[in-house]
Design a protein around this motif. Structure first.
Motif, PDB file in Angstrom:
ATOM      1  N   ARG A  26      -5.798 -13.851  -4.417  1.00  0.00           N
ATOM      2  CA  ARG A  26      -5.897 -13.881  -5.885  1.00  0.00           C
ATOM      3  C   ARG A  26      -5.433 -15.216  -6.463  1.00  0.00           C
ATOM      4  O   ARG A  26      -5.375 -15.380  -7.672  1.00  0.00           O
ATOM      5  N   ASN A  27      -5.104 -16.148  -5.576  1.00  0.00           N
ATOM      6  CA  ASN A  27      -4.645 -17.485  -5.963  1.00  0.00           C
ATOM      7  C   ASN A  27      -3.375 -17.468  -6.806  1.00  0.00           C
ATOM      8  O   ASN A  27      -3.161 -18.350  -7.630  1.00  0.00           O
ATOM      9  N   ILE A  28      -2.535 -16.465  -6.603  1.00  0.00           N
ATOM     10  CA  ILE A  28      -1.251 -16.396  -7.302  1.00  0.00           C
ATOM     11  C   ILE A  28      -0.195 -17.158  -6.512  1.00  0.00           C
ATOM     12  O   ILE A  28       0.684 -17.790  -7.089  1.00  0.00           O
ATOM     13  N   ILE A  29      -0.292 -17.114  -5.191  1.00  0.00           N
ATOM     14  CA  ILE A  29       0.601 -17.882  -4.326  1.00  0.00           C
ATOM     15  C   ILE A  29      -0.248 -18.716  -3.392  1.00  0.00           C
ATOM     16  O   ILE A  29      -1.437 -18.444  -3.199  1.00  0.00           O
TER      17      ILE A  29
ATOM     18  N   ALA B 284       4.968 -21.490 -11.747  1.00  0.00           N
ATOM     19  CA  ALA B 284       3.574 -21.640 -11.326  1.00  0.00           C
ATOM     20  C   ALA B 284       2.962 -20.288 -10.954  1.00  0.00           C
ATOM     21  O   ALA B 284       1.816 -19.999 -11.316  1.00  0.00           O
ATOM     22  N   MET B 285       3.723 -19.436 -10.253  1.00  0.00           N
ATOM     23  CA  MET B 285       3.223 -18.106  -9.888  1.00  0.00           C
ATOM     24  C   MET B 285       2.975 -17.246 -11.128  1.00  0.00           C
ATOM     25  O   MET B 285       1.965 -16.542 -11.213  1.00  0.00           O
ATOM     26  N   LEU B 286       3.895 -17.289 -12.077  1.00  0.00           N
ATOM     27  CA  LEU B 286       3.734 -16.504 -13.306  1.00  0.00           C
ATOM     28  C   LEU B 286       2.462 -16.896 -14.048  1.00  0.00           C
ATOM     29  O   LEU B 286       1.717 -16.034 -14.529  1.00  0.00           O
ATOM     30  N   ASN B 287       2.215 -18.189 -14.123  1.00  0.00           N
ATOM     31  CA  ASN B 287       1.029 -18.663 -14.844  1.00  0.00           C
ATOM     32  C   ASN B 287      -0.260 -18.246 -14.156  1.00  0.00           C
ATOM     33  O   ASN B 287      -1.258 -17.962 -14.818  1.00  0.00           O
ATOM     34  N   LYS B 288      -0.236 -18.198 -12.848  1.00  0.00           N
ATOM     35  CA  LYS B 288      -1.422 -17.758 -12.116  1.00  0.00           C
ATOM     36  C   LYS B 288      -1.605 -16.243 -12.223  1.00  0.00           C
ATOM     37  O   LYS B 288      -2.724 -15.751 -12.256  1.00  0.00           O
ATOM     38  N   ALA B 289      -0.496 -15.519 -12.272  1.00  0.00           N
ATOM     39  CA  ALA B 289      -0.576 -14.061 -12.365  1.00  0.00           C
ATOM     40  C   ALA B 289      -0.974 -13.598 -13.768  1.00  0.00           C
ATOM     41  O   ALA B 289      -1.625 -12.565 -13.922  1.00  0.00           O
TER      42      ALA B 289
END
Length: 137
Positions: free
Chosen positions: A59-62, A83-88
């Protein structure tokens, strides 16, 4: 004393709620692990959380490191978490103005992620107008 407890609880909720939003949907996937799971990382094969790691990566979160590893036992910094929060949560609305943190120059790799995570209210800085991006979360 009660006020200190409430502030501590609020900080804990600020960390736990975003994480639980990420983990809850992935937790369902733990029960549906394929019999012959293949991982995209060199160091997660056979781990209890391999499916979660792979799903979040899909899911490109990590993402992993350039050497193909994920380093599942490594600490996560505040910048990496931003960075993870923004992708999630890519569509989270801004709820406050941007802050120019004294310890996060515009050339820092996580500058945009930190700006977004603070504008959306997922994260905050520290007194003295600092963010401490390399501090472990």
């Amino acid at each position: 004393m009660m006020q200190a407890h409430l502030i501590g609880s609020a900080r804990l909720l600020a960390i736990v709620l975003p994480i639980s939003s990420l983990i809850a949907p992935v937790g369902i996937l733990l029960n549906s692990r394929p019999a012959q799971a293949q991982t995209r990382f060199s160091d997660t094969q056979g781990l209890w959380n391999q499916t979660c790691i792979d799903t979040l990566a899909q899911r490109n979160i990590i993402s992993g490191y350039p050497d193909g590893s994920f380093r599942p036992n490594a600490s996560v910094t505040r910048a990496e978490y931003a960075a993870m929060l923004n992708k999630a949560f890519p569509t989270a609305p801004a709820t406050r103005s941007a802050v120019q943190f004294g310890d996060v120059p515009a050339s820092f790799w996580g500058y945009n992620a930190i700006q977004t995570a603070t504008k959306t209210g997922f994260m905050s800085g520290y007194p003295g107008n600092v963010f401490q991006p390399n501090q472990n979360i």
